[in-house]
Write a protein that holds these residues in place. Structure first.
Motif, PDB file in Angstrom:
ATOM      1  N   LEU A 139       0.808  -1.213   0.000  1.00 27.75           N
ATOM      2  CA  LEU A 139       0.000   0.000   0.000  1.00 27.75           C
ATOM      3  C   LEU A 139       0.847   1.272   0.000  1.00 27.75           C
ATOM      4  O   LEU A 139       0.632   2.183  -0.804  1.00 27.75           O
ATOM      5  N   GLN A 140       1.799   1.350   0.934  1.00 24.58           N
ATOM      6  CA  GLN A 140       2.572   2.593   1.040  1.00 24.58           C
ATOM      7  C   GLN A 140       3.414   2.858  -0.199  1.00 24.58           C
ATOM      8  O   GLN A 140       3.392   3.987  -0.726  1.00 24.58           O
ATOM      9  N   PRO A 141       4.183   1.874  -0.734  1.00 28.73           N
ATOM     10  CA  PRO A 141       4.902   2.144  -1.968  1.00 28.73           C
ATOM     11  C   PRO A 141       3.979   2.520  -3.119  1.00 28.73           C
ATOM     12  O   PRO A 141       4.317   3.380  -3.935  1.00 28.73           O
ATOM     13  N   ALA A 142       2.812   1.881  -3.177  1.00 32.42           N
ATOM     14  CA  ALA A 142       1.871   2.200  -4.245  1.00 32.42           C
ATOM     15  C   ALA A 142       1.398   3.648  -4.132  1.00 32.42           C
ATOM     16  O   ALA A 142       1.366   4.389  -5.123  1.00 32.42           O
ATOM     17  N   ASN A 143       1.042   4.082  -2.920  1.00 32.46           N
ATOM     18  CA  ASN A 143       0.618   5.468  -2.722  1.00 32.46           C
ATOM     19  C   ASN A 143       1.744   6.444  -3.038  1.00 32.46           C
ATOM     20  O   ASN A 143       1.518   7.510  -3.627  1.00 32.46           O
ATOM     21  N   ALA A 144       2.971   6.100  -2.648  1.00 35.82           N
ATOM     22  CA  ALA A 144       4.110   6.977  -2.922  1.00 35.82           C
ATOM     23  C   ALA A 144       4.365   7.088  -4.415  1.00 35.82           C
ATOM     24  O   ALA A 144       4.665   8.175  -4.932  1.00 35.82           O
ATOM     25  N   LEU A 145       4.247   5.986  -5.136  1.00 42.14           N
ATOM     26  CA  LEU A 145       4.449   6.025  -6.587  1.00 42.14           C
ATOM     27  C   LEU A 145       3.364   6.849  -7.268  1.00 42.14           C
ATOM     28  O   LEU A 145       3.643   7.596  -8.225  1.00 42.14           O
ATOM     29  N   LEU A 146       2.141   6.739  -6.791  1.00 45.29           N
ATOM     30  CA  LEU A 146       1.068   7.547  -7.362  1.00 45.29           C
ATOM     31  C   LEU A 146       1.287   9.029  -7.075  1.00 45.29           C
ATOM     32  O   LEU A 146       1.009   9.886  -7.923  1.00 45.29           O
ATOM     33  N   GLU A 191       0.262  -0.950  11.093  1.00 45.61           N
ATOM     34  CA  GLU A 191      -0.553  -2.102  10.718  1.00 45.61           C
ATOM     35  C   GLU A 191      -1.488  -2.425  11.862  1.00 45.61           C
ATOM     36  O   GLU A 191      -1.057  -2.623  13.001  1.00 45.61           O
ATOM     37  N   PRO A 192      -2.792  -2.484  11.601  1.00 45.42           N
ATOM     38  CA  PRO A 192      -3.751  -2.770  12.675  1.00 45.42           C
ATOM     39  C   PRO A 192      -3.578  -4.167  13.229  1.00 45.42           C
ATOM     40  O   PRO A 192      -3.213  -5.089  12.508  1.00 45.42           O
ATOM     41  N   ASP A 193      -3.791  -4.314  14.534  1.00 42.36           N
ATOM     42  CA  ASP A 193      -3.769  -5.641  15.139  1.00 42.36           C
ATOM     43  C   ASP A 193      -4.959  -5.783  16.081  1.00 42.36           C
ATOM     44  O   ASP A 193      -5.720  -4.860  16.301  1.00 42.36           O
ATOM     45  N   THR A 253      -2.163   6.207   3.546  1.00 46.16           N
ATOM     46  CA  THR A 253      -1.983   4.774   3.798  1.00 46.16           C
ATOM     47  C   THR A 253      -2.645   4.369   5.108  1.00 46.16           C
ATOM     48  O   THR A 253      -3.265   3.287   5.207  1.00 46.16           O
ATOM     49  N   ALA A 254      -2.545   5.223   6.128  1.00 49.06           N
ATOM     50  CA  ALA A 254      -3.198   4.927   7.408  1.00 49.06           C
ATOM     51  C   ALA A 254      -4.716   4.844   7.236  1.00 49.06           C
ATOM     52  O   ALA A 254      -5.364   3.954   7.797  1.00 49.06           O
ATOM     53  N   LEU A 255      -5.290   5.759   6.468  1.00 47.94           N
ATOM     54  CA  LEU A 255      -6.729   5.697   6.209  1.00 47.94           C
ATOM     55  C   LEU A 255      -7.100   4.389   5.524  1.00 47.94           C
ATOM     56  O   LEU A 255      -8.076   3.726   5.890  1.00 47.94           O
ATOM     57  N   GLN A 256      -6.333   3.991   4.527  1.00 48.24           N
ATOM     58  CA  GLN A 256      -6.635   2.775   3.779  1.00 48.24           C
ATOM     59  C   GLN A 256      -6.522   1.527   4.647  1.00 48.24           C
ATOM     60  O   GLN A 256      -7.227   0.535   4.414  1.00 48.24           O
ATOM     61  N   ARG A 257      -5.672   1.560   5.657  1.00 50.57           N
ATOM     62  CA  ARG A 257      -5.467   0.391   6.510  1.00 50.57           C
ATOM     63  C   ARG A 257      -6.439   0.320   7.682  1.00 50.57           C
ATOM     64  O   ARG A 257      -6.736  -0.767   8.177  1.00 50.57           O
ATOM     65  N   VAL A 267      -9.567   2.303   8.093  1.00 49.23           N
ATOM     66  CA  VAL A 267     -10.978   2.626   7.886  1.00 49.23           C
ATOM     67  C   VAL A 267     -11.641   1.458   7.162  1.00 49.23           C
ATOM     68  O   VAL A 267     -11.051   0.898   6.228  1.00 49.23           O
ATOM     69  N   PRO A 268     -12.840   1.045   7.557  1.00 48.97           N
ATOM     70  CA  PRO A 268     -13.516  -0.063   6.870  1.00 48.97           C
ATOM     71  C   PRO A 268     -13.604   0.186   5.365  1.00 48.97           C
ATOM     72  O   PRO A 268     -13.960   1.295   4.952  1.00 48.97           O
ATOM     73  N   PRO A 269     -13.297  -0.812   4.550  1.00 50.19           N
ATOM     74  CA  PRO A 269     -13.267  -0.620   3.095  1.00 50.19           C
ATOM     75  C   PRO A 269     -14.570  -0.072   2.531  1.00 50.19           C
ATOM     76  O   PRO A 269     -14.556   0.748   1.614  1.00 50.19           O
ATOM     77  N   GLN A 270     -15.705  -0.489   3.077  1.00 51.41           N
ATOM     78  CA  GLN A 270     -16.982  -0.071   2.523  1.00 51.41           C
ATOM     79  C   GLN A 270     -17.314   1.390   2.828  1.00 51.41           C
ATOM     80  O   GLN A 270     -18.255   1.944   2.258  1.00 51.41           O
ATOM     81  N   ALA A 271     -16.523   2.040   3.703  1.00 55.65           N
ATOM     82  CA  ALA A 271     -16.739   3.457   4.023  1.00 55.65           C
ATOM     83  C   ALA A 271     -15.552   4.323   3.629  1.00 55.65           C
ATOM     84  O   ALA A 271     -15.562   5.532   3.857  1.00 55.65           O
ATOM     85  N   LEU A 272     -14.534   3.716   3.037  1.00 51.27           N
ATOM     86  CA  LEU A 272     -13.269   4.421   2.810  1.00 51.27           C
ATOM     87  C   LEU A 272     -13.423   5.642   1.906  1.00 51.27           C
ATOM     88  O   LEU A 272     -12.861   6.708   2.195  1.00 51.27           O
ATOM     89  N   ALA A 273     -14.154   5.520   0.813  1.00 52.10           N
ATOM     90  CA  ALA A 273     -14.282   6.651  -0.111  1.00 52.10           C
ATOM     91  C   ALA A 273     -14.995   7.826   0.545  1.00 52.10           C
ATOM     92  O   ALA A 273     -14.632   8.988   0.337  1.00 52.10           O
ATOM     93  N   ARG A 274     -16.026   7.526   1.359  1.00 56.86           N
ATOM     94  CA  ARG A 274     -16.720   8.617   2.046  1.00 56.86           C
ATOM     95  C   ARG A 274     -15.826   9.306   3.065  1.00 56.86           C
ATOM     96  O   ARG A 274     -15.800  10.548   3.159  1.00 56.86           O
TER      97      ARG A 274
END
Length: 428
Positions: free
Chosen positions: A139-146, A402-404, A330-334, A336-343
């Motif tokens: 996730l983090q490398p992908a966000n950094a590349l974008l 990383e959430p635990d 990246t923290a938001l993506q990890r 926040v529940p996926p079904q609410a992430l865009a909101r």
């Protein structure tokens, strides 16, 4: 570094990366081409240009929350494709008007408004779709590349627009801009996600309330957004408005300011490269600390130091902004529940940037009242104070990368954060 770039070996991400690069290139071309196109009209003035630009920005902000709701309700890649096609049609229509010699400002403004709405539809989906395309480790490398793509595209797109305007005219330059959105839509239609996300259901207002609950129930989310909203007001007024004033009076004029802005762009690129590699244990804490780097250019401009110090300060703010953006997103993506992430991301974007016009409007009157130097130094001090206040939140300091099972995102420490009245109710 090679290991960190392994995400580029994944076909789905490579295609998404290519689509975002092309789209961002178009985003960077549009303002330059549009400005020269409007000003070249028989009735083209600064006022008409302001009307067209305002039409785009107003709809972009107004429909941002709606875009987040739609991206949680429908397949995000499909939303992005539709948004790109809308942008292609609207930008193509604007290009056709200019190429034909039309000076119908109301129609041009209406099409610009449609284009702003397409951006509002696209951005929440684009930010929230990344976890569906790559695994959590990437996730983090992908966000950094974008982010790297966005920063490089901003510089290259503006340069390309300038060349095209000079060679073939602003109307045709806008036509090329429109084609970038079509190319992006074609590329996005070929992306395949790793998994689907359960679609949000219910009435629109219910979905917006649910998104607001997800946003406000995590202290580290709303605290960081409120702090950035406040910092953006200071940065917008101090750098965007008063920076050129200081450059004109004390640094040597436009060439000096162009060098400073170029240094910020370089800092953004370097920040992206560093963000690919770093893995802080507490990423939101590091992101909050990065806001300290927002103050140096304000202090440099406010103390009338030599140009090299201003250039250094602008490089620092660019560097810190990009690391902040990558770590927080990246923290938001990890967490926040996926079904609410865009909101949640749409509330993040809306809150962070909604107050920027305030900074743009009040910088001049405040500097006229207390002086340019006092305004800039005061803005720097406020940025530092707001950064210190947000670090009072234990959830900002302690949220892990990383959430635990032992870690909860819903924090009850809001009493430890002093919210400035200026930031209450306050993008990335």
């Amino acid at each position: 570094m090679i290991k960190d770039l392994a995400v580029l070996r994944e076909r789905a991400f490579r295609t998404l990366f290519a689509a975002r690069t092309v789209s961002l290139l178009g985003d960077a071309m549009a303002p330059v081409a549009l400005a020269f196109a409007v000003l070249a009209l028989p009735n083209g003035t600064a006022t008409t240009l302001g009307i067209v630009i305002a039409a785009r920005i107003v709809t972009q902000v107004a429909f941002l929350l709606l875009g987040g709701m739609i991206a949680d309700r429908l397949p995000r890649l499909r939303v992005m494709v539709v948004a790109d096609l809308i942008a292609f049609v609207s930008q193509g229509g604007v290009a056709a008007l200019f190429i034909s010699g039309s000076s119908a400002i109301p129609l041009i403004a209406a099409l610009a408004a449609v284009s702003g709405g397409a951006t509002a539809l696209f951005r929440p989906a684009a930010r929230a779709v990344v976890p569906q395309v790559v695994d959590e480790e990437s996730l983090q490398p992908a966000n950094a590349l974008l982010r790297l793509s966005m920063n490089a595209g901003s510089v290259l797109g503006a340069a390309m627009a300038g060349v095209l305007v000079a060679l073939v005219g602003p109307g045709w330059a806008l036509g090329v801009d429109a084609l970038t959105f079509l190319a992006s839509a074609i590329l996005l239609s070929a992306v395949r996600t790793r998994h689907t996300v359960a679609a949000a259901s219910g009435r629109p207002l219910t979905q917006l309330r649910e998104g607001w609950h997800e946003f406000t129930s995590r202290t580290w989310v709303w605290a960081m957004v409120a702090q950035l909203a406040f910092a953006n007001v200071c940065i917008a007024g101090g750098i965007v408005v008063l920076g050129p004033v200081v450059a004109k009076d004390h640094l040597g004029g436009a060439p000096a300011w162009a060098l400073a802005v170029a240094a910020q762009s370089a800092g953004l690129v370097v920040g992206s490269l560093v963000a690919i590699r770093i893995r802080p244990r507490h990423p939101v804490r590091v992101a909050a600390l990065m806001t300290i780097g927002f103050a140096p250019p304000l202090l440099a401009l406010g103390t009338y130091v030599p140009l090299y110090a201003v250039v250094a300060g602008m490089f620092v703010i660019g560097f810190c902004i990009d690391i902040y953006e990558v770590l927080f997103q990246t923290a938001l993506q990890r967490h926040v529940p996926p079904q609410a992430l865009a909101r949640v991301m749409s509330y993040d974007s809306f809150g962070s940037y909604a107050l920027i016009p305030v900074g743009l409007v009040v910088a001049g009157p405040i500097s006229a009242l207390v002086g340019v130097r006092a305004t800039l130094v005061g803005a720097a001090a406020l940025v530092l104070v707001s950064g210190a206040l947000v670090l009072l939140s234990t959830s900002v300091r302690n949220l892990r990368g990383e959430p635990d099972a032992s870690q909860t995102d819903v924090s009850d420490d809001s009493s430890t954060l002093v919210r400035s009245p200026t930031t209450s109710g306050s993008d990335h």
